[in-house]
Design a protein around this motif. Structure first.
Motif, PDB file in Angstrom:
ATOM      1  N   GLY A   3       0.729  -1.291   0.008  1.00  0.00           N
ATOM      2  CA  GLY A   3      -0.076  -0.042   0.009  1.00  0.00           C
ATOM      3  C   GLY A   3       1.020   1.187   0.026  1.00  0.00           C
ATOM      4  O   GLY A   3       0.370   2.281   0.180  1.00  0.00           O
ATOM      5  N   GLN A  22      -5.050   2.650   1.024  1.00  0.00           N
ATOM      6  CA  GLN A  22      -5.440   1.739   1.906  1.00  0.00           C
ATOM      7  C   GLN A  22      -5.349   0.257   1.445  1.00  0.00           C
ATOM      8  O   GLN A  22      -5.799  -0.718   2.342  1.00  0.00           O
ATOM      9  CB  GLN A  22      -6.874   2.072   2.278  1.00  0.00           C
ATOM     10  CG  GLN A  22      -7.041   3.225   2.927  1.00  0.00           C
ATOM     11  CD  GLN A  22      -8.392   4.117   2.565  1.00  0.00           C
ATOM     12  OE1 GLN A  22      -9.257   3.238   2.191  1.00  0.00           O
ATOM     13  NE2 GLN A  22      -8.384   5.387   3.003  1.00  0.00           N
ATOM     14  N   ASP A  23      -4.753   0.285   0.183  1.00  0.00           N
ATOM     15  CA  ASP A  23      -4.499  -1.280  -0.142  1.00  0.00           C
ATOM     16  C   ASP A  23      -3.470  -1.173  -1.113  1.00  0.00           C
ATOM     17  O   ASP A  23      -2.865  -0.188  -1.246  1.00  0.00           O
ATOM     18  CB  ASP A  23      -5.918  -1.925  -0.807  1.00  0.00           C
ATOM     19  CG  ASP A  23      -5.944  -3.336  -0.529  1.00  0.00           C
ATOM     20  OD1 ASP A  23      -4.865  -4.087  -0.483  1.00  0.00           O
ATOM     21  OD2 ASP A  23      -7.041  -3.872  -0.699  1.00  0.00           O
ATOM     22  N   GLY A  24      -3.068  -2.363  -1.696  1.00  0.00           N
ATOM     23  CA  GLY A  24      -1.914  -2.250  -2.540  1.00  0.00           C
ATOM     24  C   GLY A  24      -1.995  -1.495  -3.724  1.00  0.00           C
ATOM     25  O   GLY A  24      -3.159  -1.078  -4.175  1.00  0.00           O
ATOM     26  N   SER A  74      -4.852   2.063  -7.099  1.00  0.00           N
ATOM     27  CA  SER A  74      -4.590   1.128  -5.885  1.00  0.00           C
ATOM     28  C   SER A  74      -5.859  -0.043  -5.857  1.00  0.00           C
ATOM     29  O   SER A  74      -6.955   0.246  -6.617  1.00  0.00           O
ATOM     30  CB  SER A  74      -4.820   2.007  -4.637  1.00  0.00           C
ATOM     31  OG  SER A  74      -4.906   0.868  -3.473  1.00  0.00           O
ATOM     32  N   ASP A 119      -7.616  -0.337  -3.410  1.00  0.00           N
ATOM     33  CA  ASP A 119      -8.785  -0.112  -2.546  1.00  0.00           C
ATOM     34  C   ASP A 119      -9.946   0.798  -3.656  1.00  0.00           C
ATOM     35  O   ASP A 119     -10.676   1.484  -3.184  1.00  0.00           O
ATOM     36  CB  ASP A 119      -8.203   0.981  -1.410  1.00  0.00           C
ATOM     37  CG  ASP A 119      -7.840   2.050  -1.949  1.00  0.00           C
ATOM     38  OD1 ASP A 119      -7.417   2.319  -3.306  1.00  0.00           O
ATOM     39  OD2 ASP A 119      -7.093   2.960  -1.213  1.00  0.00           O
ATOM     40  N   PRO A 176     -11.254  -2.492  -7.745  1.00  0.00           N
ATOM     41  CA  PRO A 176      -9.735  -2.393  -7.889  1.00  0.00           C
ATOM     42  C   PRO A 176      -9.309  -1.893  -9.121  1.00  0.00           C
ATOM     43  O   PRO A 176      -9.666  -2.650 -10.124  1.00  0.00           O
ATOM     44  CB  PRO A 176      -9.648  -3.903  -7.263  1.00  0.00           C
ATOM     45  CG  PRO A 176     -10.672  -4.387  -6.563  1.00  0.00           C
ATOM     46  CD  PRO A 176     -11.725  -3.515  -7.244  1.00  0.00           C
TER      47      PRO A 176
END
Lengths: 972, 340
Positions: free
Chosen positions: B149, B171-173, B188, B190, B211
């Motif tokens: 992330g 907030q995510d990869g 990302s 997220d 995503p």
């Protein structure tokens, strides 16, 4: 020709010029290595022979032949003429190299031996003379000299013709006395290196006592000084091992002394110094045994004795046996006196002479004799001005000194300097703030103290009797003063809570005009640092306050500003002046602020300040494919300075102390953190730390950040809060709605985020925060949150004072912007209050759906967690009288009406969305048009599609615009 | 070198009357691929492609832990860069073709020297697989986005091994990353596209709700292209975030597949899981071309920076697709070179 030579003479040419480069000449290939051969002038290969043959080729290609074959050059055919007899000269057998410059018979003009400098010959002669003496048959070279033709150079010949004789010096003849001295010095300087005949002559002369008057002598011959530089690393006088001496056997040659002097060596060459040592003919030595003719066979094998070597580093004292004992000066001197010359005679190194005059020794004076009773410890007697010190101290000093100090203090020791004097001596900067506790007191307090003190000092008139009661009284007085100070502080605090502006101004005046403030020269705190103009005005105001100017405020304000702005700034200045009044700042300057907040704030977490908008809204927007404002969040983001440098971009926030998103501290374990909150509840509950925070240098508080980054936002926000505060003050005075103001109130201006557009809509629909607090928060929280209304007002005021970064210029226009484009942070939400608030708040359009909406939404979506900011914003405000508001803000009327309308129209969510979208469009346009706010622009935007088309004006590309128009049509 | 000409097909389409001037007449795509492509990168799934800045070279990275540099025109392998410990996920070349950067599942980012093939710097710091890597314009900074992330900005100038800045807003990869002159675009998992504007010091977040697999800047810098796992490619206005176009029809459900714009911003191309490359008209949004690459998932694609050439990667095979106006002279020349 002459001119040519002249022109040639101007320049000097070296070397052979390069061939001029021709333009179209093909590049020559470099000669390969195997073709790079060395040839001589005739094109013959230079063959490099071995080490012994000298490295040049001989003959014709190293043969004895010629180009024509093996035919001698002298061959002449006898048919025509006979070959004449030829005398072969050496040159006939020489090559060109031999006849060259460096050959053995150079064909160039050189000085012949006759005319060459005779120096080489002289040396050779001397060497020959020496060897003749040391030869097996002494004087055997004399024969050679007799036989050999005298070869002397032309200069020598000339000198001889002038009367010079061998061994004499060159120059005018001198008298005997001088001559003798010279001779002596020469003997000393050069030892017996001078030619033996000369020395003997001089010795002869020395012996004679007769000194004729008119007889002059030739000067002494001077041996040329050897100027060969010393290039080795040996010590001075080191000669190395002489293999001859080493191999020379015999009893005398026991030890090899490497440092024998020149004279020794020459003496040994002359065979003079070794007693009993004769020159032996034939070979003798260690390895050869004893011959039949030898007498002594005792020491065939050379044996070196260790006593020949030094066993002590540094050597022993030569001569005298006084090892390690430094003899008295006289003894040494006396001994040296006669032994010096003899000791040095013949032992001087080559190139050194004995000094004619002695070195001047430094005269060292003995230290003065100390008196018998001298104690090497010194202590400074304190000399005290009795009048300046308290009597007790004075008495103590007197007793310690053992006598009554009656004399005037002339020079103080360090004990009687006070801190200021010491500081001056040490060259330190003066400490900011008052130097005495009494400076911290107010004027009247101080007067009271002094009046308290006076009787006691009156009693102790006369010879300054120290009363122990006095000191106690002083302590008591200090306690009283502290209490008074506390009381005054409290008073100041309470006075700050009083909303009366006049009183505040008076307070500020009294505070700042005191001597404390006068003493405080460097003002450390600058509340309006963000806006230098404002800070300048504030400084002016403070200055005039210090001078006790009554209408300092009016003088310091900018007359070009509008009445409203001035009123606002007036309030801010007064509040700031009260907040950072000298007493507190002077106290604070004595302390260093901690780098980290500990204890209280230990259980806080850093949370990004800007929170994203509600995801549900966005999801809905995405579903409806309404990308744009609904799905976009814009945050302040600080790139690293180095990153900007690497990207060749100026730092957008120069001097920003952090990177990334601005962070705020949150209570770590609070439930409210996990709601969509934008402000920590503690911030509003505890105003005191808030007041200090902005000046914090290391860690930036949220206010700093927002003030710095969202300058525009701040500008937009400040008028709102200001307006609200004004409205509230008025309302509190008017009264009727005051009953509605119970309950927890928090500061609306605390809400920092202007990006939270959607969120506010959600906030309205949620229950107020105090409900959640009642459930979740502790009782202390409750207490703090349910503080009195006046306090909350104070907080707000203070924060406004603190947060001083509001723009001064375009505030009126900003105000409009706030109404139109800016969803105002304070959104109030009790159903009963609703219409009022709608009417009241300038942020009407964004705020306040009807209460029905809220209930409906709650039913629809179930119990959603409320954002904590709703507590902050759910403040029940007293509604100001509309008339008062209209006085000041007539311009807002239009927007307010619109807001009302909007509020009524919001029936279902979809419609709401639409409105929201429309609002955002309006804002977007605002920002784009650089605040050229007019309500017409937003009045025109009735629906989103048109907006989309208009928003397309952003991209200049025609393609995109057309694309958008196509899209718009599709959507319609 | 064995070169197999796999397929030659002609695709004709009627171009839109209004945009005829802007359309490229892509009449024929010829694919040439080399068998050693297949042999070198063994296992297909993580394979990424990119053209060098001038389009003469292409860079492929695969699960054989290596990075390969190819000449586009000749189809020859120029160099293999090995040094990663796991599969290489993305690579980028500097503007002057002197340096390469690559990222891998081994959580490292490696800066390579092109000529020597040596590892200039190995940058560790990510906590997970590094999905994407990119040079900035002057190759002074390497930006890498990871599954942890974060986007890390590595300095190539200094000897420091710490990143200049860590962007941990996602907030995510972080699945995709692009750099322009002063902007950084990250996509990302997220479901948000973040655009860091260094000049303004702002972060713009666009919510996509699915995503993100790939983000691109348009060539004119006004738009961003975003493909997400809801099988949609969206063209967003950069400044406002409004959607300018939406391109659907392909299948992108589970793989992190690429999308791109053509060199002149006229077409939108995207990989698909059904083995085709989809090509839409940018303005119309209509599907222009469905280019069958193979049966498997088209993993990556890249468009030539100036010419109409397309790179596709499938199952460890890289294919270069070129457009021919009408005659096939150019391609024939290429083929002859290949045979020779």
């Amino acid at each position: 020709m002459a001119s040519d030579s002249d022109s040639d003479g101007d320049f000097v040419t070296f070397g052979t010029p390069l061939e001029p480069l021709e333009e179209d000449e093909p590049l020559r290939k470099p000669v390969p290595l195997y073709e790079q051969t060395v040839k001589d002038e005739k094109g013959r290969y230079q063959r490099f022979h071995g080490a012994f043959t000298g490295g040049f080729s001989a003959g014709y290609f190293n043969t004895v032949g010629t180009k024509e074959g093996w035919t001698p050059a002298t061959f002449v055919s006898s048919r025509q003429q006979k070959a004449g007899r030829q005398n072969a000269r050496p040159e006939d057998f020489m090559d060109e190299e031999d006849l060259g410059d460096h050959g053995i018979a150079p064909r160039q003009i050189t000085t012949t031996a006759d005319f060459a400098s005779g120096r080489k010959d002289v040396i050779r002669d001397k060497a020959r003379a020496i060897t003749s003496l040391s030869a097996p048959i002494p004087g055997d070279t004399v024969l050679e000299d007799l036989v050999a033709p005298a070869r002397s150079s032309m200069g020598v010949e000339l000198l001889r013709k002038m009367g010079w004789k061998d061994g004499q010096g060159v120059g005018p003849r001198v008298k005997r006395r001088l001559c003798k001295q010279r001779a002596d010095s020469a003997t000393r300087a050069f030892g017996s290196a001078s030619p033996p005949n000369g020395s003997s002559e001089s010795q002869d002369e020395e012996d004679g006592e007769f000194v004729p008057e008119n007889v002059t002598f030739a000067p002494k011959d001077v041996t040329p000084i050897d100027f060969t530089p010393k290039v080795d690393l040996h010590g001075l006088g080191y000669r190395g091992l002489n293999p001859l001496a080493a191999l020379r056997g015999g009893p005398g040659a026991g030890h090899i002394n490497l440092f024998t002097m020149d004279s020794d060596r020459t003496n040994s060459l002359f065979g003079e110094d070794r007693k009993g040592q004769r020159r032996r003919g034939g070979v003798a030595g260690q390895g050869f045994g004893v011959g039949a003719m030898e007498d002594d066979d005792e020491d065939i094998y050379h044996r070196d004795i260790m006593s020949n070597y030094d066993t002590v580093l540094g050597g022993e004292e030569p001569g005298n046996g006084l090892y390690g004992w430094t003899a008295p000066q006289q003894y040494n001197r006396k001994k040296k006196d006669h032994s010096k010359d003899a000791a040095y005679l013949g032992k001087i190194l080559e190139g050194f002479t004995l000094a004619s005059d002695k070195l001047e020794t430094k005269t060292i004076f003995p230290p003065p004799n100390l008196p018998r009773d001298f104690r090497p410890v010194h202590y400074f007697r304190p000399v005290v001005d009795l009048s300046s010190v308290s009597p007790m101290v004075a008495q103590a000093l007197q007793t310690s000194r053992g006598h009554m100090a009656q004399e005037e203090p002339s020079k103080g020791g360090r004990h009687q300097l006070d801190s200021a004097q010491r500081r001056e001596l040490l060259g330190e900067a003066t400490l900011q703030g008052p130097s005495s506790v009494f400076d911290l007191l107010k004027v009247e307090d101080r007067e009271r103290l002094s009046s308290l003190r006076r009787p006691s000092s009156d009693t102790s008139s006369g010879p300054r009797q120290p009363t122990p009661g006095e000191a106690r009284a002083a302590v008591v007085a200090a306690g009283v003063a502290a209490a008074a100070a506390r009381a005054s502080a409290q008073k100041a605090l309470s006075s700050r809570f009083a909303p009366h502006a006049e009183q505040q101004q008076q307070e500020a005046l009294s505070v700042w005009s005191g001597p404390t403030a006068q003493a405080q020269t460097g003002q450390t705190f600058k509340p309006f640092e963000r806006t230098p103009h404002k800070q300048a005005r504030y400084d002016l105001y403070i200055d005039q306050l210090k001078q006790g100017d009554r209408d300092a405020l009016e003088l310091s304000l900018d007359p070009t500003m509008t009445e409203w702005e001035r009123g606002r700034e007036r309030d801010e200045f007064v509040r700031a002046a009260l907040l950072y009044k000298p007493s507190s700042s002077s106290l604070s300057c004595r302390f260093t602020r901690g780098k980290q907040d500990d204890g209280v704030e230990a259980d806080t977490v850093e949370v990004t300040r800007d929170q994203e908008n509600d995801v549900d809204d966005k999801q809905a927007a995405v579903k409806m494919k309404m990308f744009g404002k609904l799905t976009r969040d814009t945050f302040e983001w600080h790139p690293d300075n180095l990153l900007c440098k690497r990207f060749n971009i100026p730092d957008p926030y120069p001097g920003s102390g952090f990177v990334g998103m601005p962070k705020v501290k949150r209570d770590k374990f609070s439930v409210f953190n996990f709601l969509t909150v934008s402000e920590s509840p503690t911030a509003s509950a505890s105003p005191a730390p808030q007041g200090v925070k902005p000046s914090e240098p290391g860690k930036r508080s949220r206010w700093d950040v927002s003030g710095q980054a969202g300058d525009k936002e701040r500008k937009e926000k400040d008028p709102v809060s200001e307006f609200l505060s004004v409205a509230r003050i008025e309302a509190s005075g008017s009264g009727p709605e005051a009953s509605t103001t119970d309950g927890p109130t928090t500061d609306p201006t605390v809400e920092p985020d202007t990006e939270q557009k959607e969120e506010e809509e959600e906030e309205e629909s949620r229950p107020s925060m105090d409900l959640f607090k009642a459930i979740f928060a502790s009782s202390s929280d409750e207490k703090s949150s349910s503080s009195s209304e006046g306090e909350s007002e104070e907080e707000e005021e203070k924060e406004e004072g603190v947060r001083s970064k509001a723009g001064t210029g375009p505030q009126i226009s900003n105000q409009l912007n706030v109404n139109t484009t800016q969803p105002a942070p304070p959104v109030s939400t009790t159903p009963s209050q609703h219409p009022d608030i709608l009417f009241k708040t300038p942020s009407g359009p964004a705020a306040a759906p009807p209460p029905r909406d809220q209930e409906m939404e709650e039913e629809e979506f179930g119990p959603r967690l409320p954002p904590p900011s709703s507590t902050l914003t759910a403040e029940r405000r007293p509604s100001p009288t509309p008339s008062a508001k209209d006085d000041k803000h007539k311009k807002k009327c239009k927007e307010k009406h619109k807001a009302k309308k909007h509020g009524k129209h919001k029936k279902d969510k979809k419609q709401k969305k639409k409105h929201k979208r429309h609002k955002h469009k309006g804002k977007q346009k605002k920002t784009k048009k650089e605040e050229s706010s007019d309500s017409s622009s937003e009045g025109s935007d009735g629906n989103g599609q048109e907006d989309g088309e208009e928003g397309g004006g952003v991209s200049t590309e025609e393609l995109l615009r057309r694309l958008k128009s196509i899209r718009g049509k599709n959507l319609q | 070198m064995v070169r197999t000409q796999t397929n030659t097909h002609t695709v004709r389409y009627d171009c839109c009357s209004t945009w005829s001037c802007l359309c490229i007449y892509i009449t024929r795509f010829r694919c040439f691929s080399s068998s050693h492509f297949l042999s070198t990168h063994l296992s297909p799934p993580p394979l990424s492609l990119s053209f060098s800045a001038d389009g003469n070279y292409l860079l492929s990275c695969g699960s054989d832990k290596s990075l390969k540099l190819w000449s586009v025109s000749r189809g020859t392998l120029l160099k293999t860069y090995s040094g990663h410990g796991y599969e290489v996920l993305d690579a980028d070349g500097s503007y002057d073709n002197s340096q390469l950067c690559s990222c891998s599942s081994d959580k490292t980012v490696i800066l390579w020297d092109v000529a020597t093939g040596q590892v200039t710097r190995k940058l560790r710091g990510h906590a997970g697989k590094v999905n994407c890597v990119q040079f900035n314009e002057e190759a002074t900074v390497i930006l890498s986005g990871s599954i942890d992330g974060t986007v890390r900005c590595w300095d190539t100038r200094s000897r420091k091994f710490d990143p200049i800045q860590i962007l941990d807003e996602a907030q995510d990869g972080v699945s995709s990353l692009k750099v322009s002159e002063h902007e950084l675009l990250t996509g990302s998992v997220d479901g948000r596209v973040r655009r860091y504007d260094l000049r303004m010091g702002q972060l713009h977040v666009d919510f996509i709700n699915s995503p993100i697999t790939c983000v691109c800047f348009s060539a004119d810098g006004q738009c961003t292209l975003t493909s997400s796992l809801d099988s949609t490619v969206r063209l967003l206005d950069k400044s406002t975030g409004e959607m300018l176009g939406e391109y659907t029809g392909h299948k992108m459900k589970g793989y992190k597949l690429d999308c791109c714009l053509s060199s002149k911003d006229t077409h939108v191309l995207s990989c698909s899981e059904d083995g085709h490359v989809y090509c839409w008209d940018l303005v119309e949004g209509s599907l222009m071309l469905k280019l069958p690459v193979g049966k498997a998932v088209v993993q990556s694609l890249s468009f030539h920076p100036s010419e109409t050439r397309l790179l596709t990667a499938m199952e460890g095979r890289v294919q270069v697709w070129g457009a021919e106006p009408e005659e096939t002279e150019e391609e024939v020349v290429v083929v002859q070179q290949e045979k020779a």
